[in-house]
Design a protein around this motif. Structure first.
Motif, PDB file in Angstrom:
ATOM      1  N   GLY A  75       0.917  -0.467  -0.096  1.00  0.00           N
ATOM      2  CA  GLY A  75       0.063  -0.126  -0.059  1.00  0.00           C
ATOM      3  C   GLY A  75       1.168   1.130  -0.137  1.00  0.00           C
ATOM      4  O   GLY A  75       2.249   0.937   0.323  1.00  0.00           O
ATOM      5  N   ALA A  76       0.431   2.020  -0.122  1.00  0.00           N
ATOM      6  CA  ALA A  76       0.564   3.958  -0.322  1.00  0.00           C
ATOM      7  C   ALA A  76       1.434   3.709   1.376  1.00  0.00           C
ATOM      8  O   ALA A  76       2.494   3.953   1.239  1.00  0.00           O
ATOM      9  N   SER A  77       0.774   2.942   2.203  1.00  0.00           N
ATOM     10  CA  SER A  77       1.544   3.987   3.534  1.00  0.00           C
ATOM     11  C   SER A  77       3.259   2.554   3.810  1.00  0.00           C
ATOM     12  O   SER A  77       3.688   3.180   4.556  1.00  0.00           O
ATOM     13  N   THR A  78       3.150   1.899   3.251  1.00  0.00           N
ATOM     14  CA  THR A  78       3.917   1.263   3.406  1.00  0.00           C
ATOM     15  C   THR A  78       5.645   2.171   3.017  1.00  0.00           C
ATOM     16  O   THR A  78       6.554   2.832   3.367  1.00  0.00           O
ATOM     17  N   PHE A 152      -0.358  14.705  -4.008  1.00  0.00           N
ATOM     18  CA  PHE A 152      -0.919  15.713  -4.527  1.00  0.00           C
ATOM     19  C   PHE A 152      -2.458  16.407  -4.755  1.00  0.00           C
ATOM     20  O   PHE A 152      -3.225  16.957  -4.889  1.00  0.00           O
ATOM     21  N   ASN A 153      -3.036  15.361  -4.402  1.00  0.00           N
ATOM     22  CA  ASN A 153      -4.966  14.468  -4.140  1.00  0.00           C
ATOM     23  C   ASN A 153      -4.994  14.409  -2.790  1.00  0.00           C
ATOM     24  O   ASN A 153      -4.245  13.534  -1.877  1.00  0.00           O
ATOM     25  N   ASN A 154      -6.149  14.971  -2.088  1.00  0.00           N
ATOM     26  CA  ASN A 154      -6.243  14.818  -0.484  1.00  0.00           C
ATOM     27  C   ASN A 154      -7.427  14.149  -0.721  1.00  0.00           C
ATOM     28  O   ASN A 154      -8.035  15.003  -0.453  1.00  0.00           O
ATOM     29  N   ALA A 174       5.762  13.231  -4.700  1.00  0.00           N
ATOM     30  CA  ALA A 174       4.630  13.399  -4.610  1.00  0.00           C
ATOM     31  C   ALA A 174       3.466  11.674  -4.577  1.00  0.00           C
ATOM     32  O   ALA A 174       3.471  10.852  -5.296  1.00  0.00           O
ATOM     33  N   ASP A 175       2.644  11.914  -3.157  1.00  0.00           N
ATOM     34  CA  ASP A 175       1.622  10.815  -3.403  1.00  0.00           C
ATOM     35  C   ASP A 175       0.519  11.466  -4.082  1.00  0.00           C
ATOM     36  O   ASP A 175       0.125  12.456  -4.240  1.00  0.00           O
ATOM     37  N   VAL A 176       0.031  10.182  -5.102  1.00  0.00           N
ATOM     38  CA  VAL A 176      -0.573   9.883  -5.915  1.00  0.00           C
ATOM     39  C   VAL A 176      -1.798   9.560  -6.335  1.00  0.00           C
ATOM     40  O   VAL A 176      -2.528   9.484  -6.926  1.00  0.00           O
ATOM     41  N   GLY A 195       1.466   5.093  -5.380  1.00  0.00           N
ATOM     42  CA  GLY A 195      -0.022   5.453  -5.119  1.00  0.00           C
ATOM     43  C   GLY A 195       0.021   3.935  -5.199  1.00  0.00           C
ATOM     44  O   GLY A 195       0.209   3.257  -5.873  1.00  0.00           O
ATOM     45  N   GLY A 196      -1.070   3.936  -4.286  1.00  0.00           N
ATOM     46  CA  GLY A 196      -2.218   2.553  -3.824  1.00  0.00           C
ATOM     47  C   GLY A 196      -2.954   2.724  -5.291  1.00  0.00           C
ATOM     48  O   GLY A 196      -3.454   3.472  -5.371  1.00  0.00           O
ATOM     49  N   ALA A 197      -3.383   1.850  -5.487  1.00  0.00           N
ATOM     50  CA  ALA A 197      -3.532   1.486  -6.984  1.00  0.00           C
ATOM     51  C   ALA A 197      -5.785   1.279  -6.590  1.00  0.00           C
ATOM     52  O   ALA A 197      -5.725   1.627  -8.142  1.00  0.00           O
ATOM     53  N   GLN A 198      -5.643   1.048  -5.211  1.00  0.00           N
ATOM     54  CA  GLN A 198      -7.812   0.382  -5.133  1.00  0.00           C
ATOM     55  C   GLN A 198      -8.199   1.852  -5.674  1.00  0.00           C
ATOM     56  O   GLN A 198      -9.903   1.606  -5.370  1.00  0.00           O
ATOM     57  N   LYS A 199      -7.615   3.202  -5.995  1.00  0.00           N
ATOM     58  CA  LYS A 199      -8.526   3.820  -6.800  1.00  0.00           C
ATOM     59  C   LYS A 199      -9.173   3.874  -8.016  1.00  0.00           C
ATOM     60  O   LYS A 199     -10.590   4.075  -8.480  1.00  0.00           O
ATOM     61  N   ASN A 200      -8.126   4.466  -8.590  1.00  0.00           N
ATOM     62  CA  ASN A 200      -8.269   4.461 -10.064  1.00  0.00           C
ATOM     63  C   ASN A 200      -7.711   3.022 -10.963  1.00  0.00           C
ATOM     64  O   ASN A 200      -7.922   3.924 -12.167  1.00  0.00           O
TER      65      ASN A 200
END
Ligand SMILES: Cc1ncc(COP(=O)(O)O)c(C=O)c1O
Length: 362
Positions: A75-78, A152-154, A174-176, A195-200
């Motif tokens: 995940g992004a958190s790692t 970049f996007n909150n 940047a975290d996107v 970025g984590g993939a689980q959104k887009n």
């Protein structure tokens, strides 16, 4: 049951045509007699999938050859830990802009994993509950920092950087996660985006890191192997078992983006949805969007009414009408409509109709 309009911040909607294709290929992927879920990641048939995903990612986002595309897990958190461990390797100075919960977590993780480093808060929008993006110039950043970091996007607060800050020669990271592949992006302005993939992009399980090659290879010897981007790059994201299924889904999503006209078309699609929703919010007497207008996200749209009770009623009534996951993040309350790439325009139009009706009835 009919499919709902899912406004979840992630995991979130995937394009229906992609889900149908994955379903059709589920039991027998292209005559291989197996599902992608069952394949050895070292098999020829899987190698083609991961290679195609890589080629398409480069093509769709226009990633130059001097950048590596890594398909990772955790995940992004790692990456909040991996980034300082890989790159706080020169002056050990790192500059962070705090525009919400995730950049704050990234900042704290850097302090934690590099206790001998100098992690600096360049600016923060906490004074106004993260409802705006600070305006920064090169002078705000330290010219000898190893890197500068932004989100970049909150996702939680519904804000987005409407400019790329000038950090001079300091590489910008940047975290996107919540705007990946939602519109064109000039990768050359960044040392690293991820970025984590689980959104887009795909189901959860895949994290995509795009990193400029010359920045790699200077991590301390003590870095855990799985967090060392150089090891992952040298092994084409196959040092260990990659998130095979999510990478396959990522490939299908990239094919879908290409088919609808690439990221320029994606941007128009996303801007249209966002403007339908913001136009309504701006005209509403019941719902308010708390974000500074010029910093509005086109992916996550936050709104509130004047009372918690009404917010609750709205979320419940909306869910009953087939508009699900509209509750805001537990840390801020209110409502949030995440309208990622796969959300059709119809979903936003129908949501706005529902909101207008709710406003009339309440
Ligand atoms: C901008 C941003 N960064 C980081 C994260 C954390 O991602 P993960 O759950 O993949 O660790 C999220 C999750 O929603 C996010 O929206």
């Amino acid at each position: 049951m009919a499919r709902v309009f899912n406004f979840s911040a992630g995991p979130s909607m995937l394009p229906e045509s992609v889900l149908n294709l994955a379903a059709a290929e589920m039991l027998d992927y292209k005559g291989s007699g197996q599902s992608v879920m069952e394949m050895s990641h070292r098999s020829k048939v899987y190698e083609e999938i991961i290679n195609e995903a890589q080629v398409l990612f480069r093509k769709v986002l226009g990633i130059p050859d001097n950048y590596k595309v890594l398909f990772l897990q955790g995940g992004a958190s790692t990456q909040f830990a991996a980034i300082p461990l890989n790159f706080m390797n020169g002056t050990k100075k790192a500059d962070y802009v705090l525009t919400g919960q995730f950049s704050t977590k990234a900042y704290k993780e850097a302090v934690k994993v590099c206790p001998d480093g100098d992690v600096y808060e360049v600016a923060s929008s906490k004074d106004k509950t993260f409802t705006y993006i600070p305006k920064l110039t090169k002078e705000n950043f330290r010219s000898d920092a190893d890197y500068a970091y932004i989100c970049f996007n909150n996702t939680i607060y519904g804000t987005k950087w409407n400019y790329i800050p000038d950090t001079g020669d300091v590489p910008l990271f940047a975290d996107v996660s919540s705007c990946f592949l939602s519109e064109p992006m000039d990768v050359t302005k960044f040392g690293l985006i991820y970025g984590g993939a689980q959104k887009n992009i795909a189901p959860a399980g895949l994290t995509v890191v795009i990193v400029r090659e010359d920045l790699l290879g200077n991590a301390p010897a003590s870095i855990p192997t799985m967090l060392d981007y150089k090891v992952m790059a040298d092994n084409d994201s196959m040092y260990n078992t990659p998130p095979c299924w999510s990478i396959y889904m990522c490939k299908l999503v990239l094919e879908w983006i290409e088919k609808i006209g690439g990221l320029e078309a994606m941007k128009l699609h996303n801007e249209k949805k966002a403007s339908i929703l913001y136009d309504y919010l701006d005209s509403s007497k019941m719902f308010i969007n708390p974000v500074n207008k010029e910093d509005r996200s086109i992916m996550n749209v936050t709104f509130v009414t004047e009372s918690d009770e009404l917010n609750k009623k709205f979320v419940a009534d909306a869910a009953a009408a087939g508009f699900v996951n509209l509750k805001g993040h537990r840390s801020v309350g209110g409502m949030r409509a995440s309208i990622y790439n796969a959300m059709p325009i119809e979903g936003v139009e129908k949501l706005v109709d529902f909101m207008a009706q709710f406003e009339k009835n309440n």
